[in-house]
Structures are given as structure tokens and as C-alpha cells.
Design a protein around this motif. Structure first.
Motif, mmCIF file in Angstrom:
data_model
loop_
_atom_site.group_PDB
_atom_site.id
_atom_site.type_symbol
_atom_site.label_atom_id
_atom_site.label_comp_id
_atom_site.label_asym_id
_atom_site.label_seq_id
_atom_site.Cartn_x
_atom_site.Cartn_y
_atom_site.Cartn_z
ATOM 1 N N LYS A 1 0.831 -1.213 0.000
ATOM 2 C CA LYS A 1 0.000 0.000 0.000
ATOM 3 C C LYS A 1 0.860 1.256 0.000
ATOM 4 N N TYR A 2 1.908 1.264 0.822
ATOM 5 C CA TYR A 2 2.796 2.422 0.861
ATOM 6 C C TYR A 2 3.476 2.635 -0.495
ATOM 7 N N ARG A 3 3.926 1.554 -1.116
ATOM 8 C CA ARG A 3 4.614 1.675 -2.396
ATOM 9 C C ARG A 3 3.657 2.107 -3.509
ATOM 10 N N PHE B 1 7.491 11.297 3.804
ATOM 11 C CA PHE B 1 6.804 10.567 4.877
ATOM 12 C C PHE B 1 6.618 9.101 4.491
ATOM 13 N N LEU B 2 6.177 8.854 3.258
ATOM 14 C CA LEU B 2 5.946 7.486 2.806
ATOM 15 C C LEU B 2 7.228 6.673 2.821
ATOM 16 N N ARG B 3 8.316 7.257 2.398
ATOM 17 C CA ARG B 3 9.574 6.522 2.352
ATOM 18 C C ARG B 3 10.076 6.192 3.751
ATOM 19 N N GLU B 4 9.767 7.052 4.716
ATOM 20 C CA GLU B 4 10.085 6.725 6.107
ATOM 21 C C GLU B 4 9.275 5.515 6.570
ATOM 22 N N THR C 1 10.583 2.300 5.112
ATOM 23 C CA THR C 1 11.780 1.870 5.838
ATOM 24 C C THR C 1 11.407 1.201 7.158
ATOM 25 N N VAL C 2 10.450 1.792 7.889
ATOM 26 C CA VAL C 2 10.005 1.215 9.164
ATOM 27 C C VAL C 2 9.439 -0.184 8.955
ATOM 28 N N MET C 3 8.606 -0.348 7.925
ATOM 29 C CA MET C 3 7.992 -1.658 7.687
ATOM 30 C C MET C 3 9.026 -2.680 7.225
ATOM 31 N N GLU C 4 10.012 -2.253 6.477
ATOM 32 C CA GLU C 4 11.080 -3.177 6.083
ATOM 33 C C GLU C 4 11.885 -3.617 7.293
#
Length: 225
Positions: free
Chosen positions: A49-51, A180-183, A186-189
């Protein structure tokens, strides 16, 4: 762990949810024996979803970065026509950029009238034509979807300034949302890696305990023989 959404209630100003950082994997899963596959699937769904949002916003940002220079150029030209009509002396706004607008258009003839304004306009990417502009108080603006409307010069300036301000604001928010999305990605990874590594460690510890128990049983059998 609950079966609901993993997203926190905290959101950015455009409503994009913040991803939680999993500090204690075992507590998040709900116990030492809980399977990790459902949680990992939730993480992958969140990443997807983020991507997806990232891809859409990247496309929007690129569109705005292409659109804003066109609006600025159009606004500059309309302002130039307005000031020229009002009789104000102003340098050619495109002279330094190599356009074929000529300085002679500011020169007045003997009877006090201005010479026609000569310029070039784009027909295609590499094809231009020369035009001679008459004195006018109206311009035609493309509004998209094959729509062109006539505006008075002051109304066109007001409209273009409004569109420029809106586009620049949208570009700023798009850039903020992308950061914000890229942060969050990174958190989810990191969360995914932490859960996966926790599961690998748990499996290794189980295997070592099983081997130790098996070794202990064999020793007792030998002693009892």
C-alpha cells in the motif's frame, strides 16, 4: 496480536497512516509460540500500500514539476501584455531566454502608436511559427481536456496566479508526503526483518533444545544398560 490493521491511529496531514515500529516482537505477536506468517503477510500488505501511494505521488510530482514552468511562462507573458497595453516600459521577459520577441515592439512610431509585437509560437516540439500580435485586451488560455476560454488580461493574470499558487502548494505537499511514505516503507522493512530474524532465532533455539534433550536421553539409556 489483533487481526485488525497494523497501522497506528497517527496520520500525516493528508491522512496517510504512520507505520508502527515493533520494539518487542514476541509481545506484538502475542506469545512465544505464535506463528509469524500472518504478521509477515500483514507487513507485506502494508508495504504494498505504501509503495502504491509512493508511485502515484511520484507521478503527480513529476506532472507538477512539468506544469509549473509552463504556468510561470504563460503568466509572465500575460503580465507583459498587460503592462505593454497600459503603456508601462518593461523589458522583453523572454529576451535572456533566446525567444524571438524583439525590443522594437516598445518603440513608438511617429504618430505615437506602437509597432506590432512580433513573436514566435510553438506548433510542435521542434516547429515554430512567427506571429504578429495585435493590441488586445483578451487572451485565450488552455484549461485542459481540449478546452480553451477567452479571458480579459486582468482576469487571466488572476487565474494564472491562482493556478500557480495551487500547483506550487500541491508540489510541496507531494514532496512532504513522499518523504513521509519513504520513512514508513523503511520502518515496515525493518519490522519485517526483525520478525523474520526473531523467528529464525526461535527455530534455532528449539532445534538446539531438541538436540540437547535427545542427547540426554541417550546418556540415560547408556547408564542404565
Amino acid at each position: 496480536m489483533s487481526s485488525g490493521s497494523i497501522f497506528t491511529e497517527e496520520k500525516n496531514p493528508r491522512g496517510i497512516p504512520r507505520a508502527p515500529f515493533i520494539e518487542n516482537v514476541e509481545a506484538h505477536l502475542g506469545g512465544p509460540d505464535v506463528e509469524v506468517e500472518p504478521t509477515l503477510k500483514q507487513f507485506q500488505d502494508a508495504l504494498a500500500k505504501y509503495r502504491y501511494m509512493d508511485a502515484n505521488l511520484t507521478q503527480r510530482r513529476q506532472g507538477l514539476e512539468e506544469k509549473i514552468p509552463d504556468i510561470k511562462k504563460t503568466l509572465t507573458m500575460v503580465e507583459y501584455l498587460q503592462e505593454r497595453r497600459q503603456g508601462k516600459s518593461k523589458a522583453n521577459p523572454f529576451e535572456d531566454q533566446g525567444d524571438d520577441l524583439e525590443d522594437e515592439d516598445e518603440d513608438e512610431e511617429a504618430d505615437g502608436s506602437k509597432e506590432p509585437l512580433k513573436t514566435t509560437f510553438e506548433l510542435n516540439d521542434t516547429l515554430y511559427a512567427e506571429a504578429e500580435l495585435e493590441e488586445t485586451d483578451t487572451v485565450f488560455l488552455w484549461l485542459g481536456a481540449n478546452v480553451m476560454l477567452s479571458y480579459s488580461l486582468p482576469a487571466a493574470i488572476t487565474l494564472l496566479r491562482s493556478k500557480l499558487a495551487l500547483a506550487e502548494s500541491s508540489l510541496r505537499t507531494s514532496i512532504e508526503d513522499l518523504e513521509f511514505l519513504r520513512e514508513q516503507v523503511t520502518v515496515m522493512e525493518v519490522n519485517t526483518a526483525r520478525v523474520y530474524n526473531w523467528d529464525v532465532k526461535r527455530r534455532r533455539e528449539r532445534r538446539e533444545r531438541g538436540e540437547a534433550q535427545g542427547s540426554g536421553s541417550s546418556t540415560k539409556e547408556i547408564e542404565g544398560t
